[in-house]
Motif scaffolding. Structure first.
Motif: not given
Length: 279
Positions: A39-40, A206-207, A267-273
């Motif tokens: 998804s990211g 994230g923000i 997308g980068l946040y989802l990568g971290a998630r």
């Protein structure tokens, strides 16, 4: 007769236990985590296309446009299949969470928890279908599908009201994302992060990511609501149409660029998630 009933209950109980055990397996969790990464990747690609649109370029800034661009690159077919498997696994994970999760919550909170899990299962299931359709070479334009669906919906009695309510729900989701980003509530979805650079990076993506995603959803919901009020399904063009409509407004290219950066950050946040999510 009573013995048969008890045997059936024991068999059903064993089946439930086996299902829950499978859902809790580390292998299944690892595959499901790749769904966040898939998804990211889609969001990063959508954001990149939207950024190109902001500077006068072309493309379709939605899931089908992102998957299509992925399919045209070396290794794209592998990523499409991997994305499909990851997103499908994450959808199944959410289904299992809807069935087995939230047991210690109060009744009202339990139903809210399960409804959220079902909603997420639908979202990730749709992502899996998008990846799979392009992996098989049968992908189609999602904006056209949105328009066709809205046309059929508005042919039904009360269809315009339903479309307006869908738009209102998406607007609400957009506001929710913005608030979640600004107040950093996304940390509740993550395990404790390492102090230092990792936490700082995840905080900022994230923000910016949640705010950008929220603004995109807000514009999409607004267009759906306006189309319903005007009884004109031709105005319904999905996310790509919403972003292109934003570009046509005063200071639109700049606003679109901001949203595009936000989508990339989300997308980068989802990568971290994928690495730090609570599962």
């Amino acid at each position: 007769m009573a013995d048969t009933g008890r045997e059936a209950k024991r068999a059903a109980g064993k089946a439930v236990d086996k299902t829950e055990e499978a859902a809790d397996s580390k292998t299944f969790e690892w595959v499901a985590r790749t769904g966040y990464a898939a998804s990211g990747l889609l969001h990063v690609l959508i954001g990149a296309i939207a950024l190109r649109l902001a500077f006068g370029g072309g493309g379709e800034a939605d899931q089908s446009g992102a998957a299509s661009s992925l399919a045209q690159n070396p290794g794209g077919l592998f990523l499409l299949w991997a994305g499909m498997l990851g997103a499908a696994a994450l959808a199944l994970w959410q289904v299992s969470d809807a069935v087995f999760g939230g047991r210690n919550l109060e009744q009202k909170k339990k139903w809210g928890y399960r409804a959220k899990a079902v909603g997420l299962a639908i979202v990730y299931g749709a992502i899996a279908v998008t990846f799979g359709s392009f992996a098989l070479g049968s992908g189609s334009n999602s904006s056209e599908k949105s328009q066709d669906a809205s046309t059929k919906l508005m042919q039904w009695p009360g269809g315009a009201v339903v479309l307006f309510l869908i738009g209102a729900v998406i607007i609400g989701a957009g506001i929710y994302y913005v608030i979640k980003g600004l107040f950093r509530n996304f940390f509740a979805d993550l395990k404790p992060l390492p102090a230092g650079g990792v936490r700082t990076a995840v905080t900022w993506v994230g923000i910016v990511g949640f705010v950008g995603k929220g603004l995109a959803l807000f514009v999409l919901g607004l267009l759906l609501a306006v189309a319903a009020v005007q009884n004109d399904p031709q105005d319904v063009k999905g996310l790509d149409g919403a972003l292109k409509a934003l570009r046509e407004q005063p200071l639109g290219p700049a606003a679109l660029a901001v949203v595009a950066v936000g989508l990339i950050c989300y997308g980068l946040y989802l990568g971290a998630r994928a690495r730090y999510a609570k599962m």
